[in-house]
Design an enzyme around this catalytic site. Sequence first.
Site, PDB file in Angstrom:
ATOM      1  N   LYS A  13      -6.515   5.748   1.076  1.00  0.00           N
ATOM      2  CA  LYS A  13      -7.218   4.438   1.531  1.00  0.00           C
ATOM      3  C   LYS A  13      -7.122   3.844   2.797  1.00  0.00           C
ATOM      4  O   LYS A  13      -7.926   3.485   3.531  1.00  0.00           O
ATOM      5  CB  LYS A  13      -7.387   3.477   0.387  1.00  0.00           C
ATOM      6  CG  LYS A  13      -6.526   2.799  -0.128  1.00  0.00           C
ATOM      7  CD  LYS A  13      -6.890   1.941  -1.222  1.00  0.00           C
ATOM      8  CE  LYS A  13      -5.583   1.486  -2.120  1.00  0.00           C
ATOM      9  NZ  LYS A  13      -4.681   0.976  -1.493  1.00  0.00           N
ATOM     10  N   ARG A  89      -8.392  -6.176  -6.549  1.00  0.00           N
ATOM     11  CA  ARG A  89      -7.461  -5.113  -7.290  1.00  0.00           C
ATOM     12  C   ARG A  89      -7.492  -5.743  -8.737  1.00  0.00           C
ATOM     13  O   ARG A  89      -6.898  -5.160  -9.644  1.00  0.00           O
ATOM     14  CB  ARG A  89      -6.325  -5.333  -6.578  1.00  0.00           C
ATOM     15  CG  ARG A  89      -5.421  -3.903  -6.913  1.00  0.00           C
ATOM     16  CD  ARG A  89      -4.374  -4.120  -5.503  1.00  0.00           C
ATOM     17  NE  ARG A  89      -3.369  -3.193  -5.659  1.00  0.00           N
ATOM     18  CZ  ARG A  89      -3.250  -2.278  -4.407  1.00  0.00           C
ATOM     19  NH1 ARG A  89      -3.849  -2.670  -3.255  1.00  0.00           N
ATOM     20  NH2 ARG A  89      -2.103  -1.710  -4.573  1.00  0.00           N
ATOM     21  N   ARG A 128       4.770  11.760   1.631  1.00  0.00           N
ATOM     22  CA  ARG A 128       4.490  11.403   2.982  1.00  0.00           C
ATOM     23  C   ARG A 128       5.664  10.664   3.673  1.00  0.00           C
ATOM     24  O   ARG A 128       5.542  10.566   4.967  1.00  0.00           O
ATOM     25  CB  ARG A 128       3.295  10.354   2.916  1.00  0.00           C
ATOM     26  CG  ARG A 128       3.590   8.708   1.808  1.00  0.00           C
ATOM     27  CD  ARG A 128       2.379   8.140   1.742  1.00  0.00           C
ATOM     28  NE  ARG A 128       2.278   6.861   1.107  1.00  0.00           N
ATOM     29  CZ  ARG A 128       1.645   6.328   0.282  1.00  0.00           C
ATOM     30  NH1 ARG A 128       0.446   6.701   0.614  1.00  0.00           N
ATOM     31  NH2 ARG A 128       1.862   5.037  -0.267  1.00  0.00           N
ATOM     32  N   ARG A 143       3.361   1.742 -10.038  1.00  0.00           N
ATOM     33  CA  ARG A 143       2.083   1.447  -9.145  1.00  0.00           C
ATOM     34  C   ARG A 143       0.980   2.195  -9.712  1.00  0.00           C
ATOM     35  O   ARG A 143      -0.172   1.374  -9.782  1.00  0.00           O
ATOM     36  CB  ARG A 143       2.300   1.679  -7.800  1.00  0.00           C
ATOM     37  CG  ARG A 143       3.260   0.552  -7.064  1.00  0.00           C
ATOM     38  CD  ARG A 143       3.736   0.984  -5.476  1.00  0.00           C
ATOM     39  NE  ARG A 143       2.605   1.616  -4.851  1.00  0.00           N
ATOM     40  CZ  ARG A 143       3.120   2.734  -3.825  1.00  0.00           C
ATOM     41  NH1 ARG A 143       4.091   3.264  -3.761  1.00  0.00           N
ATOM     42  NH2 ARG A 143       1.975   3.123  -3.122  1.00  0.00           N
TER      43      ARG A 143
HETATM   44  P1  ADP Z   1      -0.962   1.269  -2.811  1.00  0.00           P
HETATM   45  O1  ADP Z   1      -2.284   1.329  -2.969  1.00  0.00           O
HETATM   46  O2  ADP Z   1      -0.264   2.524  -2.245  1.00  0.00           O
HETATM   47  O3  ADP Z   1      -0.008   0.559  -3.788  1.00  0.00           O
HETATM   48  P2  ADP Z   1      -0.978  -1.042  -0.823  1.00  0.00           P
HETATM   49  O4  ADP Z   1      -0.512  -0.986   0.618  1.00  0.00           O
HETATM   50  O5  ADP Z   1      -2.348  -1.241  -1.068  1.00  0.00           O
HETATM   51  O6  ADP Z   1      -0.589   0.301  -1.530  1.00  0.00           O
HETATM   52  O7  ADP Z   1      -0.337  -2.297  -1.749  1.00  0.00           O
HETATM   53  C1  ADP Z   1       1.118  -2.257  -1.722  1.00  0.00           C
HETATM   54  C2  ADP Z   1       1.624  -3.542  -2.860  1.00  0.00           C
HETATM   55  O8  ADP Z   1       1.014  -4.726  -2.231  1.00  0.00           O
HETATM   56  C3  ADP Z   1       1.007  -3.451  -4.059  1.00  0.00           C
HETATM   57  O9  ADP Z   1       2.014  -2.553  -4.919  1.00  0.00           O
HETATM   58  C4  ADP Z   1       1.121  -4.706  -4.562  1.00  0.00           C
HETATM   59  O10 ADP Z   1       2.118  -5.158  -4.778  1.00  0.00           O
HETATM   60  C5  ADP Z   1       0.704  -5.481  -3.420  1.00  0.00           C
HETATM   61  N1  ADP Z   1      -0.646  -5.820  -3.452  1.00  0.00           N
HETATM   62  C6  ADP Z   1      -1.655  -5.023  -2.568  1.00  0.00           C
HETATM   63  N2  ADP Z   1      -3.021  -5.652  -2.623  1.00  0.00           N
HETATM   64  C7  ADP Z   1      -2.808  -6.429  -3.669  1.00  0.00           C
HETATM   65  C8  ADP Z   1      -3.737  -7.341  -4.387  1.00  0.00           C
HETATM   66  N3  ADP Z   1      -5.312  -7.401  -4.042  1.00  0.00           N
HETATM   67  N4  ADP Z   1      -3.595  -8.092  -5.465  1.00  0.00           N
HETATM   68  C9  ADP Z   1      -2.240  -7.945  -6.044  1.00  0.00           C
HETATM   69  N5  ADP Z   1      -1.295  -7.250  -5.254  1.00  0.00           N
HETATM   70  C10 ADP Z   1      -1.663  -6.508  -4.166  1.00  0.00           C
END
Ligand code: ADP
Length: 190
Positions: A13, A89, A128, A143
């Site tokens: 994404k 999310r 990666r 995750r």
């Molecule tokens: P990925 O999709 O690979 O887990 P992201 O960079 O989108 O990577 O997210 C990394 C971390 O940031 C998540 O594991 C979470 O801890 C936090 N996070 C990101 N977006 C949200 C969200 N909308 N709500 C809650 N936690 C979030």
Amino acid sequence: MRVVMLAPPGAGKGTQGERIASRYGVPHIASGDIFRQEVASGSPLGNRLRDYLEAGDLVPDELVLQLMTERIIAAARDDGGYVLDGFPRTLPQAEAAAEIARQAGVSAQAVLYLEASDEVLMQRISGRGQGRADDSEQVARHRLEVYHKNTQPLIDYFTGRGIVVRIDAARTIDEVSQEIFSVLDPINKG
Ligand code: ADP
């Protein structure tokens, strides 16, 4: 162009979000990037976020909204849209996002659901090597579990609104982009 990307970790994404943003000239608003920057800044808020990020747990909705709401409103107002990557999310976040959109008079036009098997996702994450602290095998698995439990149910929520587009994310970056553009170009032309 107002797009939401709903995808598990490793689905691409971030990469696709950048490409969509540059093609349609709207900002790429990535919650994970915003949170990592906040942690790196050493602010008190960043310190509250750090443990969640390191553990691969969701940041509490209240903190997420505190960091995301203004950015989304500003992008809708000043930049003609956005690509939301990583937000919403959870169901409460999706409901809050709908309320933000309602107040701003703009709602998402498409939700891109990037799909790939857990096996493919784990391979990509371990391959990666960006040095993200939460990419260790154990945290990445967690995750993915968090994604299946909390985020995947949003597909039903958005499917009910008729804007979900499923994309097979197990293909090459260019193939995935091509398919995404073939969906978004007509929306962009209105
Ligand atoms: P990925 O999709 O690979 O887990 P992201 O960079 O989108 O990577 O997210 C990394 C971390 O940031 C998540 O594991 C979470 O801890 C936090 N996070 C990101 N977006 C949200 C969200 N909308 N709500 C809650 N936690 C979030």
